[in-house]
Design an enzyme around this catalytic site. Structure first.
Site, PDB file in Angstrom:
ATOM      1  N   GLY A 190      15.850  26.147   4.792  1.00  0.00           N
ATOM      2  CA  GLY A 190      17.003  25.320   4.419  1.00  0.00           C
ATOM      3  C   GLY A 190      16.538  24.132   3.589  1.00  0.00           C
ATOM      4  O   GLY A 190      15.549  24.227   2.852  1.00  0.00           O
ATOM      5  N   SER A 191      17.262  23.014   3.719  1.00  0.00           N
ATOM      6  CA  SER A 191      16.989  21.853   2.868  1.00  0.00           C
ATOM      7  C   SER A 191      15.583  21.286   3.089  1.00  0.00           C
ATOM      8  O   SER A 191      14.768  21.233   2.155  1.00  0.00           O
ATOM      9  CB  SER A 191      18.018  20.751   3.134  1.00  0.00           C
ATOM     10  OG  SER A 191      19.316  21.284   3.103  1.00  0.00           O
ATOM     11  N   GLY A 194      13.122  22.494   5.014  1.00  0.00           N
ATOM     12  CA  GLY A 194      12.096  23.547   4.986  1.00  0.00           C
ATOM     13  C   GLY A 194      11.667  23.827   3.555  1.00  0.00           C
ATOM     14  O   GLY A 194      10.476  23.969   3.255  1.00  0.00           O
ATOM     15  N   ARG A 250      20.917  21.752  -0.039  1.00  0.00           N
ATOM     16  CA  ARG A 250      20.832  23.038  -0.733  1.00  0.00           C
ATOM     17  C   ARG A 250      21.847  23.100  -1.850  1.00  0.00           C
ATOM     18  O   ARG A 250      23.028  22.814  -1.614  1.00  0.00           O
ATOM     19  CB  ARG A 250      21.101  24.168   0.254  1.00  0.00           C
ATOM     20  CG  ARG A 250      19.859  24.529   1.038  1.00  0.00           C
ATOM     21  CD  ARG A 250      20.096  25.706   1.905  1.00  0.00           C
ATOM     22  NE  ARG A 250      20.865  25.328   3.086  1.00  0.00           N
ATOM     23  CZ  ARG A 250      21.188  26.173   4.054  1.00  0.00           C
ATOM     24  NH1 ARG A 250      20.847  27.430   3.974  1.00  0.00           N
ATOM     25  NH2 ARG A 250      21.865  25.760   5.100  1.00  0.00           N
ATOM     26  N   LYS A 297      16.313   5.873  14.895  1.00  0.00           N
ATOM     27  CA  LYS A 297      17.121   6.634  13.942  1.00  0.00           C
ATOM     28  C   LYS A 297      18.366   7.185  14.647  1.00  0.00           C
ATOM     29  O   LYS A 297      19.464   7.190  14.087  1.00  0.00           O
ATOM     30  CB  LYS A 297      16.290   7.769  13.313  1.00  0.00           C
ATOM     31  CG  LYS A 297      17.076   8.560  12.283  1.00  0.00           C
ATOM     32  CD  LYS A 297      16.240   9.055  11.135  1.00  0.00           C
ATOM     33  CE  LYS A 297      17.105   9.624  10.024  1.00  0.00           C
ATOM     34  NZ  LYS A 297      17.252  11.069  10.076  1.00  0.00           N
ATOM     35  N   SER A 343      25.602  12.349   6.882  1.00  0.00           N
ATOM     36  CA  SER A 343      25.306  13.781   7.046  1.00  0.00           C
ATOM     37  C   SER A 343      26.321  14.439   7.984  1.00  0.00           C
ATOM     38  O   SER A 343      26.729  15.585   7.761  1.00  0.00           O
ATOM     39  CB  SER A 343      23.888  13.970   7.571  1.00  0.00           C
ATOM     40  OG  SER A 343      23.715  13.244   8.766  1.00  0.00           O
TER      41      SER A 343
HETATM   42  P1  NAD Z   1      19.492  23.343   6.998  1.00  0.00           P
HETATM   43  O1  NAD Z   1      20.694  23.851   7.709  1.00  0.00           O
HETATM   44  O2  NAD Z   1      19.573  23.079   5.533  1.00  0.00           O
HETATM   45  O3  NAD Z   1      18.279  24.362   7.208  1.00  0.00           O
HETATM   46  C1  NAD Z   1      18.000  24.954   8.426  1.00  0.00           C
HETATM   47  C2  NAD Z   1      17.489  26.362   8.121  1.00  0.00           C
HETATM   48  O4  NAD Z   1      16.952  26.919   9.320  1.00  0.00           O
HETATM   49  C3  NAD Z   1      18.599  27.311   7.639  1.00  0.00           C
HETATM   50  O5  NAD Z   1      18.160  27.947   6.468  1.00  0.00           O
HETATM   51  C4  NAD Z   1      18.729  28.307   8.791  1.00  0.00           C
HETATM   52  O6  NAD Z   1      19.097  29.606   8.364  1.00  0.00           O
HETATM   53  C5  NAD Z   1      17.297  28.285   9.322  1.00  0.00           C
HETATM   54  N1  NAD Z   1      17.177  28.835  10.676  1.00  0.00           N
HETATM   55  C6  NAD Z   1      17.927  28.565  11.769  1.00  0.00           C
HETATM   56  N2  NAD Z   1      17.495  29.289  12.814  1.00  0.00           N
HETATM   57  C7  NAD Z   1      16.448  30.032  12.369  1.00  0.00           C
HETATM   58  C8  NAD Z   1      15.607  30.979  12.980  1.00  0.00           C
HETATM   59  N3  NAD Z   1      15.746  31.315  14.256  1.00  0.00           N
HETATM   60  N4  NAD Z   1      14.631  31.570  12.225  1.00  0.00           N
HETATM   61  C9  NAD Z   1      14.481  31.238  10.923  1.00  0.00           C
HETATM   62  N5  NAD Z   1      15.271  30.335  10.275  1.00  0.00           N
HETATM   63  C10 NAD Z   1      16.245  29.735  11.012  1.00  0.00           C
HETATM   64  O7  NAD Z   1      19.032  22.043   7.787  1.00  0.00           O
HETATM   65  P2  NAD Z   1      18.229  20.779   7.226  1.00  0.00           P
HETATM   66  O8  NAD Z   1      19.165  19.871   6.509  1.00  0.00           O
HETATM   67  O9  NAD Z   1      16.994  21.217   6.544  1.00  0.00           O
HETATM   68  O10 NAD Z   1      17.885  20.032   8.596  1.00  0.00           O
HETATM   69  C11 NAD Z   1      16.825  20.426   9.456  1.00  0.00           C
HETATM   70  C12 NAD Z   1      16.614  19.268  10.435  1.00  0.00           C
HETATM   71  O11 NAD Z   1      16.132  18.138   9.706  1.00  0.00           O
HETATM   72  C13 NAD Z   1      17.906  18.795  11.124  1.00  0.00           C
HETATM   73  O12 NAD Z   1      17.660  18.417  12.441  1.00  0.00           O
HETATM   74  C14 NAD Z   1      18.334  17.581  10.286  1.00  0.00           C
HETATM   75  O13 NAD Z   1      19.122  16.639  10.998  1.00  0.00           O
HETATM   76  C15 NAD Z   1      16.969  16.998   9.937  1.00  0.00           C
HETATM   77  N6  NAD Z   1      16.984  16.158   8.719  1.00  0.00           N
HETATM   78  C16 NAD Z   1      17.542  16.652   7.559  1.00  0.00           C
HETATM   79  C17 NAD Z   1      17.528  15.848   6.423  1.00  0.00           C
HETATM   80  C18 NAD Z   1      18.096  16.329   5.117  1.00  0.00           C
HETATM   81  O14 NAD Z   1      18.184  15.520   4.159  1.00  0.00           O
HETATM   82  N7  NAD Z   1      18.482  17.587   4.971  1.00  0.00           N
HETATM   83  C19 NAD Z   1      16.953  14.566   6.492  1.00  0.00           C
HETATM   84  C20 NAD Z   1      16.394  14.120   7.677  1.00  0.00           C
HETATM   85  C21 NAD Z   1      16.418  14.932   8.804  1.00  0.00           C
HETATM   86  O1  KPL Z   2      20.765   9.181   8.292  1.00  0.00           O
HETATM   87  C1  KPL Z   2      21.898   8.972   7.908  1.00  0.00           C
HETATM   88  C2  KPL Z   2      22.826  10.124   7.919  1.00  0.00           C
HETATM   89  O2  KPL Z   2      23.782  10.165   7.149  1.00  0.00           O
HETATM   90  O3  KPL Z   2      22.572  11.032   8.744  1.00  0.00           O
HETATM   91  C3  KPL Z   2      22.325   7.580   7.524  1.00  0.00           C
HETATM   92  C4  KPL Z   2      22.432   7.462   6.032  1.00  0.00           C
HETATM   93  C5  KPL Z   2      21.278   6.586   8.004  1.00  0.00           C
HETATM   94  C6  KPL Z   2      23.612   7.213   8.168  1.00  0.00           C
HETATM   95  O4  KPL Z   2      23.525   7.208   9.557  1.00  0.00           O
END
Ligand code: NAD
Ligand code: KPL
Length: 305
Positions: free
Chosen positions: A11-12, A14, A133, A184, A252
């Site tokens: 995903g994003s 990863g 994504r 956070k 988010s």
């Molecule tokens: P996402 O939904 O974009 O990606 C998750 C991926 O994991 C998906 O492609 C899904 O198909 C895959 N997946 C789920 N179960 C699976 C399995 N059993 N086997 C293989 N693949 C599997 O999520 P994301 O945005 O990348 O977020 C991941 C974590 O990071 C979350 O906890 C999110 O809160 C945290 N996070 C995300 C961001 C961001 O900007 N995207 C920033 C900070 C923290």
């Molecule tokens: O992390 C964030 C989110 O949107 O998940 C911020 C921008 C800090 C807001 O809580």
């Protein structure tokens, strides 16, 4: 691949991690959910990172959990609600001294995974980088940030942090990763649910300053009761700064709800309220916020946990 990376979840985040590791010439393998996803991926040229408007594709090899290659270093990049199940399915492939990096937001999922893997070294990561994504197998690097890494045992930094350096992945080892994760979580609890309930951008919360202030007071008291006074320090000020700095953004959680996706409520507000109950710490506003959010999610047919 003895010293390589396996990234579970394309995903994003990863994609953001896997492509930067691959770009630095480090050995990376993707672990995809099932054969259907693997065939779809293999029909593409690889995984794409869109950074500053430039798209670059990397032919990162992929497999499913049922491959038999041992895993020495696993980056778990799925949502918090998928982490335990995803790791359980692959646990048999981890080597005796495997490192498992958990990128999940909030709290609760990391301890559940760590409890399942007593022999592995579980490293918790708190990330403020931003990615989303734009299409299947492609992510946009949307926000510079930091990655704080640490383990629950307050152990020493692992030597493979050099690989993150080489890959240009910003990172900082911390002896107190729980404090980072709690801070956070508190920021997310003070901002995200309100943006969902008021249907607004982060900046529009300045019109709900009293509500934000009252939530921060309860969150601060909870953090202190939970033995996290450092995470409570200056919380309201930082929440106000984040609201101002991200005024034009949708949180988010707002975006998840708007796109009909499951939220990580259980690991954010849910974890805060459950901890408050366990510690007998009164948090009436947080409890009420959680109930309002659950009502909002269930009215839209979204999971409430
Ligand atoms: P996402 O939904 O974009 O990606 C998750 C991926 O994991 C998906 O492609 C899904 O198909 C895959 N997946 C789920 N179960 C699976 C399995 N059993 N086997 C293989 N693949 C599997 O999520 P994301 O945005 O990348 O977020 C991941 C974590 O990071 C979350 O906890 C999110 O809160 C945290 N996070 C995300 C961001 C961001 O900007 N995207 C920033 C900070 C923290
Ligand atoms: O992390 C964030 C989110 O949107 O998940 C911020 C921008 C800090 C807001 O809580």
């Amino acid at each position: 691949m003895a010293d390589g990376w396996h990234v579970l979840g394309a995903g994003s985040l990863g994609t953001l991690w896997a492509t930067r590791l691959a770009r630095a010439g480090l050995p990376v393998r993707l672990i995809l959910r099932d054969e259907t996803r693997l065939s779809a991926y293999n029909a593409q040229a690889g995984l794409t990172l869109n950074e500053h408007g430039q798209r670059q594709t990397f032919a990162i090899p992929a497999q499913t959990v049922s491959a038999d290659q041992p895993i020495q270093r696993l980056l778990v990049a799925c949502k918090a609600y998928d982490a335990e199940g995803a790791v359980a399915a692959i646990a048999h492939r981890l080597t005796d001294k495997a490192d498992v990096l958990l990128l999940q937001n909030g709290l609760g999922s990391q301890d559940a995974v760590a409890a399942m893997l007593p022999a592995a070294r579980c490293i918790f990561v708190s990330s403020t980088e931003g990615a989303y994504r734009d299409e299947d197998w492609s992510a946009v690097f949307a926000g510079q940030g930091a990655n704080w890494l640490g383990d629950a045992q307050r152990g020493a930094a692992p030597s493979w942090l050099d690989a993150l350096q080489q890959a240009g992945i910003p990172h900082q080892w911390t002896a107190d990763i729980r404090q980072r994760l709690w801070r956070k979580l508190a920021l997310n609890c003070a901002i995200n649910p309100l943006t969902v309930l008021h249907q607004c951008r982060n900046g529009e919360l300045s019109a709900h300053a009293e509500e934000v202030t009252a939530l921060c007071a309860e969150l601060g008291a909870l953090l202190r009761r939970a033995g996290q006074p450092g995470a409570a320090e200056g919380l309201l000020e930082q929440v106000q700064q984040v609201i101002a700095a991200t005024a034009a953004n949708y949180s988010s959680m707002y975006q998840d709800v708007a796109q009909g996706r499951r939220t990580e409520i259980r690991y954010l507000l849910g974890h805060a309220c459950a901890t408050a109950t366990a510690l007998d710490c009164p948090v009436p506003r947080l409890n009420q916020l959680r109930l309002r959010l659950i009502e909002h999610l269930s009215a839209r047919g979204l999971p409430c946990d």
